[in-house]
Design a protein around this motif. Sequence first.
Motif, PDB file in Angstrom:
ATOM      1  N   GLU A  45     -19.964 -32.268 -65.697  1.00  0.00           N
ATOM      2  CA  GLU A  45     -20.470 -33.619 -65.492  1.00  0.00           C
ATOM      3  C   GLU A  45     -21.503 -33.953 -66.565  1.00  0.00           C
ATOM      4  O   GLU A  45     -22.287 -33.096 -66.982  1.00  0.00           O
ATOM      5  CB  GLU A  45     -21.104 -33.727 -64.105  1.00  0.00           C
ATOM      6  CG  GLU A  45     -20.119 -33.543 -62.968  1.00  0.00           C
ATOM      7  CD  GLU A  45     -20.797 -33.622 -61.606  1.00  0.00           C
ATOM      8  OE1 GLU A  45     -22.020 -33.885 -61.572  1.00  0.00           O
ATOM      9  OE2 GLU A  45     -20.107 -33.428 -60.592  1.00  0.00           O
ATOM     10  N   TYR A  47     -24.860 -35.131 -68.375  1.00  0.00           N
ATOM     11  CA  TYR A  47     -26.255 -34.958 -67.951  1.00  0.00           C
ATOM     12  C   TYR A  47     -27.158 -35.547 -69.026  1.00  0.00           C
ATOM     13  O   TYR A  47     -27.016 -35.211 -70.204  1.00  0.00           O
ATOM     14  CB  TYR A  47     -26.582 -33.482 -67.730  1.00  0.00           C
ATOM     15  CG  TYR A  47     -27.876 -33.272 -66.982  1.00  0.00           C
ATOM     16  CD1 TYR A  47     -27.899 -33.284 -65.595  1.00  0.00           C
ATOM     17  CD2 TYR A  47     -29.075 -33.099 -67.664  1.00  0.00           C
ATOM     18  CE1 TYR A  47     -29.076 -33.113 -64.887  1.00  0.00           C
ATOM     19  CE2 TYR A  47     -30.259 -32.923 -66.965  1.00  0.00           C
ATOM     20  CZ  TYR A  47     -30.257 -32.932 -65.585  1.00  0.00           C
ATOM     21  OH  TYR A  47     -31.432 -32.772 -64.889  1.00  0.00           O
ATOM     22  N   LYS A 176     -20.650 -25.694 -62.626  1.00  0.00           N
ATOM     23  CA  LYS A 176     -22.096 -25.800 -62.406  1.00  0.00           C
ATOM     24  C   LYS A 176     -22.692 -24.402 -62.282  1.00  0.00           C
ATOM     25  O   LYS A 176     -22.007 -23.451 -61.907  1.00  0.00           O
ATOM     26  CB  LYS A 176     -22.380 -26.623 -61.145  1.00  0.00           C
ATOM     27  CG  LYS A 176     -21.932 -28.075 -61.257  1.00  0.00           C
ATOM     28  CD  LYS A 176     -22.212 -28.850 -59.985  1.00  0.00           C
ATOM     29  CE  LYS A 176     -21.761 -30.302 -60.116  1.00  0.00           C
ATOM     30  NZ  LYS A 176     -22.017 -31.082 -58.877  1.00  0.00           N
ATOM     31  N   ASP A 201     -31.197 -27.292 -59.167  1.00  0.00           N
ATOM     32  CA  ASP A 201     -30.134 -28.146 -59.695  1.00  0.00           C
ATOM     33  C   ASP A 201     -29.572 -29.045 -58.595  1.00  0.00           C
ATOM     34  O   ASP A 201     -29.401 -30.259 -58.775  1.00  0.00           O
ATOM     35  CB  ASP A 201     -29.000 -27.291 -60.275  1.00  0.00           C
ATOM     36  CG  ASP A 201     -29.310 -26.735 -61.654  1.00  0.00           C
ATOM     37  OD1 ASP A 201     -30.243 -27.241 -62.305  1.00  0.00           O
ATOM     38  OD2 ASP A 201     -28.620 -25.790 -62.071  1.00  0.00           O
ATOM     39  N   GLU A 205     -29.686 -33.190 -58.079  1.00  0.00           N
ATOM     40  CA  GLU A 205     -28.482 -33.989 -57.863  1.00  0.00           C
ATOM     41  C   GLU A 205     -28.650 -34.915 -56.659  1.00  0.00           C
ATOM     42  O   GLU A 205     -28.233 -36.078 -56.681  1.00  0.00           O
ATOM     43  CB  GLU A 205     -27.281 -33.065 -57.637  1.00  0.00           C
ATOM     44  CG  GLU A 205     -26.823 -32.314 -58.877  1.00  0.00           C
ATOM     45  CD  GLU A 205     -25.800 -31.242 -58.535  1.00  0.00           C
ATOM     46  OE1 GLU A 205     -25.274 -31.271 -57.394  1.00  0.00           O
ATOM     47  OE2 GLU A 205     -25.535 -30.376 -59.394  1.00  0.00           O
ATOM     48  N   GLY A 214     -34.657 -35.844 -66.624  1.00  0.00           N
ATOM     49  CA  GLY A 214     -33.680 -34.756 -66.731  1.00  0.00           C
ATOM     50  C   GLY A 214     -34.275 -33.373 -66.799  1.00  0.00           C
ATOM     51  O   GLY A 214     -33.542 -32.387 -66.909  1.00  0.00           O
ATOM     52  N   THR A 264     -28.536 -28.899 -69.132  1.00  0.00           N
ATOM     53  CA  THR A 264     -28.907 -29.542 -67.874  1.00  0.00           C
ATOM     54  C   THR A 264     -30.405 -29.458 -67.588  1.00  0.00           C
ATOM     55  O   THR A 264     -30.823 -29.455 -66.433  1.00  0.00           O
ATOM     56  CB  THR A 264     -28.106 -28.927 -66.713  1.00  0.00           C
ATOM     57  OG1 THR A 264     -28.276 -27.493 -66.706  1.00  0.00           O
ATOM     58  CG2 THR A 264     -26.633 -29.267 -66.839  1.00  0.00           C
TER      59      THR A 264
END
Length: 400
Positions: A45, A47, A176, A201, A205, A214, A264
């Motif tokens: 995904e 980021y 992930k 993490d 989310e 971030g 990430t």
Amino acid sequence: MGRVFLALALLILLGGCGAPAPAPAPPPPPEPEEVPAPPPSPEPEPYAITDPTEEREGHVPWTGVVEHLFFHPVIAYPELAFDGDSQESGLDDYMFTAGEYEKILRSVCEKGYILVDINSVWREEEGEDGPRMVRNTLYLPEGKKPLVLSFDDVNYYPYMLENGFTHKLIIGEDLKIASRGLDPAGNEVVSRDLDAVPILDKFVEEHPDFSPFGAKGCLSLTGYEGILGYRTQTTTTGWDDVKEAARQKEREAVRPVIEELKRTGWTFGSHTWGHIRLGDGNMTRIQADTERWLDEVGSLVGETKILFYPHGERPDGNDWTLTGPAFQYLQGQGFRVFCSVGVESFSFIKKDICAVICDRLHPDGTTLRRHRDQYLQFYDAKDIIDLDARPEREVLWPEE
């Protein structure tokens, strides 16, 4: 009569010599079955990481204290950690359970803290007398307060593997970061709910406002038992080609994990290679250890300007007023932000060298049991501590 037989014979002879009947046409080939296209390969995904020092509409400058909390790896299975063996007391003093850690994340989020990267708090700037560190202005959403998180010893030492911790970080099937380990029955478990890194993490989310830029946290690594659960270290005795081949295999295996962590919002810092004490000024040992960290760990995680003091012990015994040989050497290796441990999130820009020294607070079992009042701005220990899971030891909370 003879003529009749002759005619019949002639007819038979002519019929046998005639052209054969055409063969039937073969059936048409069957229509080929439609083979479904293979599913597309999963992709991570997207980021986004942005710079908190840039001015934005709706953001206001923050010039106050940047709070800094640090954790050790969290306990996944308390029944293995608190089983009465020789490790129990130390684990109770210095560690959190996964459930306690997640409750702290919820508390600081509810109290208006947001995550910022420690690397964004200061910058190096050229001045009249040479380079110096300068405090940045952070532009935060109105009503929010900055928080740095760091995590010491994210190496998964052998004693941890036997005492209820996860064993390593991996990239799961969903691409992930997850942990891999063994449950109390010895079954392999891949999870995002049992380790500090994937727990954070997941929390981000679910609560993206907790990390609007971030940022996640800074992983403070030694090297003497490898990193992130991968045995990337060397030894000084008994080394051979077989061991080196195994080490190289581990180095290749950890690289994609490092890259995904960086992508990430995670960053890395040094905790020295051997978790050595820096206060005794033993320059031979400090130099050899630093070179080994840069070779075995820095070569994997990349350059870092963050050094986390093992045991909270300052180089040369005092980095406040003294810039001794050990501090000068470490600064010369590229480190600029030097983190110890204290009772408040203190920082000081040194005037005689391009460096910042700072303290960070240490949520752990000891402070849960004994220093509730010092952490109330972040959480209430009464709401966090899991007394059912922990050993029966004294809790020293002031009476309300």
